[in-house]
Each structure stands twice: as C-alpha cells, then as structure tokens.
Design a protein around this motif. Structure first.
Motif, short mmCIF file in Angstrom:
data_model
loop_
_atom_site.label_atom_id
_atom_site.label_comp_id
_atom_site.label_asym_id
_atom_site.label_seq_id
_atom_site.Cartn_x
_atom_site.Cartn_y
_atom_site.Cartn_z
N LEU A 30 0.83 -1.21 0.00
CA LEU A 30 0.00 0.00 0.00
C LEU A 30 0.86 1.26 0.00
CD1 LEU A 30 -2.72 1.44 0.23
CD2 LEU A 30 -2.57 1.13 2.71
N ASN A 31 1.96 1.23 0.74
CA ASN A 31 2.86 2.38 0.84
C ASN A 31 3.44 2.79 -0.52
OD1 ASN A 31 4.17 4.38 2.45
ND2 ASN A 31 6.06 3.20 2.23
N ASP A 32 3.46 1.87 -1.49
CA ASP A 32 4.00 2.17 -2.81
C ASP A 32 3.16 3.19 -3.57
OD1 ASP A 32 6.14 0.41 -2.48
OD2 ASP A 32 5.04 -1.28 -3.35
N ALA A 33 1.95 3.47 -3.11
CA ALA A 33 1.07 4.42 -3.79
C ALA A 33 0.75 5.64 -2.94
CB ALA A 33 -0.22 3.71 -4.21
N LEU A 34 1.38 5.76 -1.78
CA LEU A 34 1.11 6.88 -0.88
C LEU A 34 2.17 7.96 -1.00
CD1 LEU A 34 0.24 4.91 2.39
CD2 LEU A 34 -1.35 5.82 0.71
N PHE A 35 1.75 9.22 -0.91
CA PHE A 35 2.70 10.33 -0.85
C PHE A 35 2.04 11.50 -0.14
CE2 PHE A 35 0.22 11.34 -4.54
CZ PHE A 35 0.28 12.71 -4.71
N LYS A 36 2.87 12.35 0.44
CA LYS A 36 2.36 13.57 1.08
C LYS A 36 2.64 14.77 0.21
CE LYS A 36 2.60 11.86 5.73
NZ LYS A 36 2.17 12.25 7.01
N GLU A 37 3.89 14.92 -0.19
CA GLU A 37 4.31 16.03 -1.03
C GLU A 37 4.80 15.49 -2.36
OE1 GLU A 37 3.93 19.19 -0.09
OE2 GLU A 37 3.20 18.54 1.87
N VAL A 38 4.51 16.18 -3.43
CA VAL A 38 4.91 15.75 -4.77
C VAL A 38 6.41 15.52 -4.84
CG1 VAL A 38 5.01 16.47 -7.18
CG2 VAL A 38 2.92 16.79 -5.88
N GLU A 39 7.19 16.31 -4.12
CA GLU A 39 8.65 16.21 -4.16
C GLU A 39 9.15 14.85 -3.68
OE1 GLU A 39 6.94 18.78 -2.77
OE2 GLU A 39 7.34 20.25 -4.35
N GLU A 40 8.36 14.15 -2.89
CA GLU A 40 8.76 12.82 -2.40
C GLU A 40 8.96 11.82 -3.53
OE1 GLU A 40 6.29 10.94 0.63
OE2 GLU A 40 5.46 12.93 1.03
N CYS A 41 8.28 12.04 -4.64
CA CYS A 41 8.25 11.02 -5.69
C CYS A 41 9.58 10.84 -6.41
CB CYS A 41 7.12 11.29 -6.68
SG CYS A 41 7.42 12.66 -7.77
N ILE A 42 10.55 11.70 -6.14
CA ILE A 42 11.86 11.49 -6.77
C ILE A 42 12.75 10.55 -5.97
CG2 ILE A 42 11.84 13.64 -8.08
CD1 ILE A 42 13.78 14.79 -6.00
N SER A 43 12.28 10.14 -4.79
CA SER A 43 13.06 9.18 -4.02
C SER A 43 12.85 7.78 -4.61
CB SER A 43 12.66 9.19 -2.55
OG SER A 43 11.41 8.58 -2.36
N LYS A 44 13.84 6.94 -4.44
CA LYS A 44 13.78 5.58 -4.99
C LYS A 44 12.56 4.83 -4.45
CE LYS A 44 16.61 1.59 -5.93
NZ LYS A 44 17.92 0.99 -5.88
N ARG A 45 12.24 5.04 -3.20
CA ARG A 45 11.10 4.35 -2.58
C ARG A 45 9.77 4.70 -3.23
NH1 ARG A 45 11.86 5.25 3.79
NH2 ARG A 45 13.38 3.62 4.15
N LYS A 46 9.70 5.88 -3.81
CA LYS A 46 8.43 6.37 -4.35
C LYS A 46 8.41 6.40 -5.88
CE LYS A 46 6.49 7.01 -0.41
NZ LYS A 46 5.32 6.24 -0.03
N GLN A 47 9.24 5.56 -6.51
CA GLN A 47 9.31 5.57 -7.97
C GLN A 47 7.97 5.22 -8.62
OE1 GLN A 47 12.36 2.86 -9.18
NE2 GLN A 47 11.45 1.13 -8.14
N LYS A 48 7.15 4.41 -7.96
CA LYS A 48 5.85 4.07 -8.52
C LYS A 48 4.91 5.28 -8.48
CE LYS A 48 6.49 -0.74 -7.25
NZ LYS A 48 7.85 -0.57 -6.77
N VAL A 49 5.04 6.10 -7.44
CA VAL A 49 4.27 7.34 -7.36
C VAL A 49 4.69 8.27 -8.50
CG1 VAL A 49 3.87 9.44 -5.99
CG2 VAL A 49 3.84 7.21 -4.88
N PHE A 50 6.00 8.39 -8.71
CA PHE A 50 6.51 9.22 -9.81
C PHE A 50 5.91 8.76 -11.13
CE2 PHE A 50 9.28 10.39 -13.24
CZ PHE A 50 9.65 11.69 -12.94
N GLN A 51 5.94 7.46 -11.37
CA GLN A 51 5.45 6.92 -12.63
C GLN A 51 3.97 7.26 -12.84
OE1 GLN A 51 6.04 2.67 -12.96
NE2 GLN A 51 5.71 2.70 -15.15
#
Length: 130
Positions: A30-51
């Motif tokens: 579930l955490n693979d689709a969660l974010f608080k700030e858009v800037e988080e999506c450039i971290s490796k952990r949040k690559q699925k959010v970026f995509q």
C-alpha cells in the motif's frame, strides 16, 4: 525541446471516472502508492508514485482527457498481479483525483530535474533517495 513519453498500461472510463492503471508483476505494498508532497516522488522508494504522476501529467493537456482533470474525475492505481489487488494513488490518505494543482507542482518538479540534468552539474539520485 525535450520530449517526454511513457507507456501507460491501461486507460479506461467507468461511471464518468478516468482510470489510469499501471500493472506490476511483483509484490506491491500500500505504501508504494502513498505520498504527502509531490517532491517525495523522486526518491527511490516512491518511484511508482513518480510513474503514476508522470502518466497523469502526460494526459493532463490531451484534448480527450482534459475534462476529467478539470472536474477531478481521475483515479490512478497500481494493480499487483501477484497480490491481485489495486493500490490507489493517495495523497495524505485522500484518493488522488487528478488535481491540477498537484500536477502543476509535478510539472515544476520535472522542469527542475530537467534543468538540473541539462545544466552540466552533477545530478546525484542517491542524494535524493531515502
């Protein structure tokens, strides 16, 4: 000019909602689709959010899809074939609805990354990774 493109696994519309789905064969949390700030999506952990944000960004100005974004009738999700479950893109526990302000922030993030990459300065993904 820089051309941005991507391959979206699935786009459909059900009950007036544009659904953008990215299929993954591996195990997804579930955490693979969660974010608080858009800037988080450039971290490796949040690559699925970026995509997923990237796919939404690509469709934002498309004549066929723009009305969905204007009315915030967008749903973005990851479907895990292993877990057989959808994980919806979520910001602060509120389901993503294609908010134009979020995608404008994402556009600024992309422009900043491109500017940094093209400037000739060293770009260190590890520095921005968690």
């Amino acid at each position: 000019n820089i051309k941005l493109k991507g391959k979206i696994d699935r786009i459909d519309e059900i009950d007036g909602v544009l659904r953008i789905t990215d299929y993954k064969t591996g195990s997804i949390a579930l955490n693979d689709a969660l974010f608080k700030e858009v800037e988080e999506c450039i971290s490796k952990r949040k690559q699925k959010v970026f995509q997923l944000l990237f796919y939404n960004f690509l469709l934002l100005e498309h004549v066929n899809y723009k009305p969905y974004f204007e009315s915030q009738n967008v749903s973005a999700s990851i479907f895990s074939t292993k877990n057989k479950a959808h994980y919806y893109l979520t910001q602060d526990k509120i389901r993503f609805k294609g908010a134009i302000d979020q995608l404008a922030a994402f556009e600024q993030l992309i422009k900043g990354l491109i500017t940094e990459i093209c400037s000739g300065d060293t770009f260190d993904l590890k520095a921005s990774s968690d």
